[in-house]
Write a protein that holds these residues in place. Sequence first.
Motif, PDB file in Angstrom:
ATOM      1  N   ALA A 763       0.854  -1.186   0.000  1.00  0.00           N
ATOM      2  CA  ALA A 763       0.000   0.000   0.000  1.00  0.00           C
ATOM      3  C   ALA A 763       0.890   1.236   0.000  1.00  0.00           C
ATOM      4  N   THR A 765       0.556   5.394   1.111  1.00  0.00           N
ATOM      5  CA  THR A 765      -0.309   6.363   1.771  1.00  0.00           C
ATOM      6  C   THR A 765       0.508   7.502   2.361  1.00  0.00           C
ATOM      7  N   PHE A 771      -5.380   5.064   6.547  1.00  0.00           N
ATOM      8  CA  PHE A 771      -5.098   3.735   6.009  1.00  0.00           C
ATOM      9  C   PHE A 771      -5.472   2.642   7.016  1.00  0.00           C
ATOM     10  N   GLY A 775      -8.092   1.135   4.776  1.00  0.00           N
ATOM     11  CA  GLY A 775      -7.422   0.317   3.778  1.00  0.00           C
ATOM     12  C   GLY A 775      -6.780  -0.938   4.304  1.00  0.00           C
ATOM     13  N   TYR A 776      -6.457  -0.955   5.591  1.00  0.00           N
ATOM     14  CA  TYR A 776      -5.698  -2.079   6.148  1.00  0.00           C
ATOM     15  C   TYR A 776      -6.457  -3.398   6.066  1.00  0.00           C
ATOM     16  N   VAL A 779      -5.918  -5.155   2.832  1.00  0.00           N
ATOM     17  CA  VAL A 779      -4.548  -5.657   2.709  1.00  0.00           C
ATOM     18  C   VAL A 779      -4.361  -6.880   3.588  1.00  0.00           C
TER      19      VAL A 779
END
Length: 810
Positions: A763, A765, A771, A775-776, A779
């Motif tokens: 990723a 950022t 994040f 977003g984590y 992932v």
Amino acid sequence: MTEPAGSPALPDLPVRAVLPDLLAALDEHGTAVLVAPPGTGKTTLVPLALERGDGRVVVAEPRRLAARAAASRMAALLGEPVGETVGYSVRGDRKVSPRTRIEVVTSGLLVRRVQRDPELAGVSTVLLDECHERHLDADLLLALLLDVRAGLRDDLRLLATSATVAAGRLAELLGDAPVVTAQARTYPVVLSYRAPARGQRVEAAVASAVRLALSEGDGDVLAFLPGAGEISRTSALLSSLDADVLPLHGRLSATRQDEALRPRARRRVVLATAVAESSLTVPGVRAVVDSGLARVPRVDHRRGLAGLATVRVSAAVAEQRAGRAGREAPGRAYRCWPEHEQATLPGYPEPEIRTAELARFALELACWSTPDGSGLAWWDPPGEGALAAARTLLATLGATTSDGTVTPRGRRMADLGLHPRLARALLDGAAAVGARAAAEVVALLDAGTTLTDVEAELRRLRSAHDDPARRWQRDARRLAALVDAPPNTGPADPALIVALAHPERLARKRSGSAPVYLMAGGTAAELPGGSGIGDAEWLAVAEATRDPGRAHGTIRLAATADEALAVRAAPALLSEVDEVHWDGEVVARHVRRLGAIVLGERPLRNPDPALVHDAVLHGLRAEGTALLRWSQDATRLRERMAFLHRALGAPWPAVDDETLLSDVDSWLDLSRVRRRADLAALDAGAALRGLLPWPEATRLDELAPDRLEVPSGSRHRVDYHGEQPVLAVKLQEMFGWTQTPALAGGRVPVLLHLLSPAGRPAAVTADLESFWRNGYAAVRADLRGRYPKHPWPADPATATATRHTTRRAR
């Protein structure tokens, strides 16, 4: 107008109707403009009307052919031979007598006459014919006559004639002179466009159109071509015609020019240059074929190459040419270009004063005591660059002093009636090799030739009996009589005379198989195949052209020379200097040159340090700072400084190549640099540290740290290579950090490249908190199955950072 007793009645041409108004305007204002198309009688009837016994009438024509033809026509109207009431004077030919009241001259000859006698004693009226053609001599003559009328002869009548209606500026120059217009009595002309086939030469296109014109109607055909060469080739293509094919151009003898103008029992095809556009009438013409091209003077000041260029005609010229078909009856005009191109033609011809080489023009200005032309009234002023180049040449030739004042030698050169280069060659050449030998070469250079080899052409002309040879022989005799020198005083070397005229065109062959020569002026030119000159090392080049699309110029006329002759002819171009320059390395040598040509050189053991310094600077600026030694630390220091300059500005300096190279001495010590290897030994990092601002430099590691410590305890290097600093770190090492680190005093967030356990990007950022929140999870879902031995906590913001696997972390 009173007609002489016993003379035939003058023709009832359109101009006769406006003669009373024209004469009244001249009597009242002293100046006037007559607008009258070709064939209306303005060149023949008007001068006869102007002669009223109060002084000679002088008619200025742009060309010798037009001057002779106009005088012959007027004399015939009066029933007299030329040289009685009507005479003419052109270069090399004059027919006048004490009884001459009307004299037709060329514009250039009248310029010389005004220079010698500014008051023009005995002249009552000057008629400037065909002003619309905008020849250089005609524009200069107009400016000088306006100056004469303003300061010396307010009683001098000036009449300017033009074949086009764009006479407003001309009338303004003549003091808001009245404009009198004569309407042409013309017949309809049917236009047709015949575009050449792909790849077809202009000669073939014109020849095809001529055959069509002969087949579609009666009468004679007048075809316009750009030059004598095209006329000759077109004539060959028409050799089988059942008609008389006659050339008409300025290089022909007077007899052959008259033949082309005289009607014949058989149909005629007259192949003419621009001389037949407006200042001549060719009787019997019912069809016109127009190539759409003209040859005009052009000069490349940067390369020092002047000559003639072939250009498209203007719309006004195309209209005049077509109109020749409708003077006596309905006619036809065939244009050798696509109809859609007609709208793209320029409106009017480009004035020569904007495009031509101005050396002769500048010499006349110097003789008039106004070297820069200030104080004169110009239709269009001369270009400053072209005039400056011409004035520099005059000073080099000794025609003027450095401030532009004409010298006695310059006045002598002007009196010869030649281009200043040729005048210099005649004067100095006559002293070196004799008047006759110098005059022969100058006459050849003045006339032009189709051969490349000067010596071969001279041999041909001396033994030939054709028109060009007879004209050359006559001109050579005339020129020889103009100089005060013995007939022969030394070996007749044509190359010397050529070099005296064009010293900057002395040329030496470059190494290699191709016949490419470097001229002293710095221009490269190629010798065409079959030139007859052979493999000469040195040439004296008389003429070279710059052809579009070619890397070099083309040598058109030259003579074989040698180094001794070059040095003798051009001593002002000789130089001996110590040269130090960069050629991938510092090169130091003592060089003897003739202009741009290297005659000899030897290495310099102890060159001037200042010259070496300048050469090294040039090398650095040409090849960049990569010439220096850049260690990894030095490169990183430069990137960090560049980042701070972008983020904070002053006092952090710019360290890009352009900035560093603009002031090398401010940060780099070049005092001991003598060669490329010395540059490679310089420590760029140490030099760059000298640009760090103090005391701000003490905060360098704070504002732009080399490494950043992350929650795992590791210290990772920050990448400052791009626009935004980048920190590449494994995702597990960032657990527990919620705020993105920022540099430059908190102004610039670091762009985090979060890596998988294998070190691959997972990723990117610049907002770590966002994040972890948004977003984590994606992932984690994607990578935890592939890397089960590494921790993937549900809440990374509160997890413990680690650089190890889960087992090792325990």
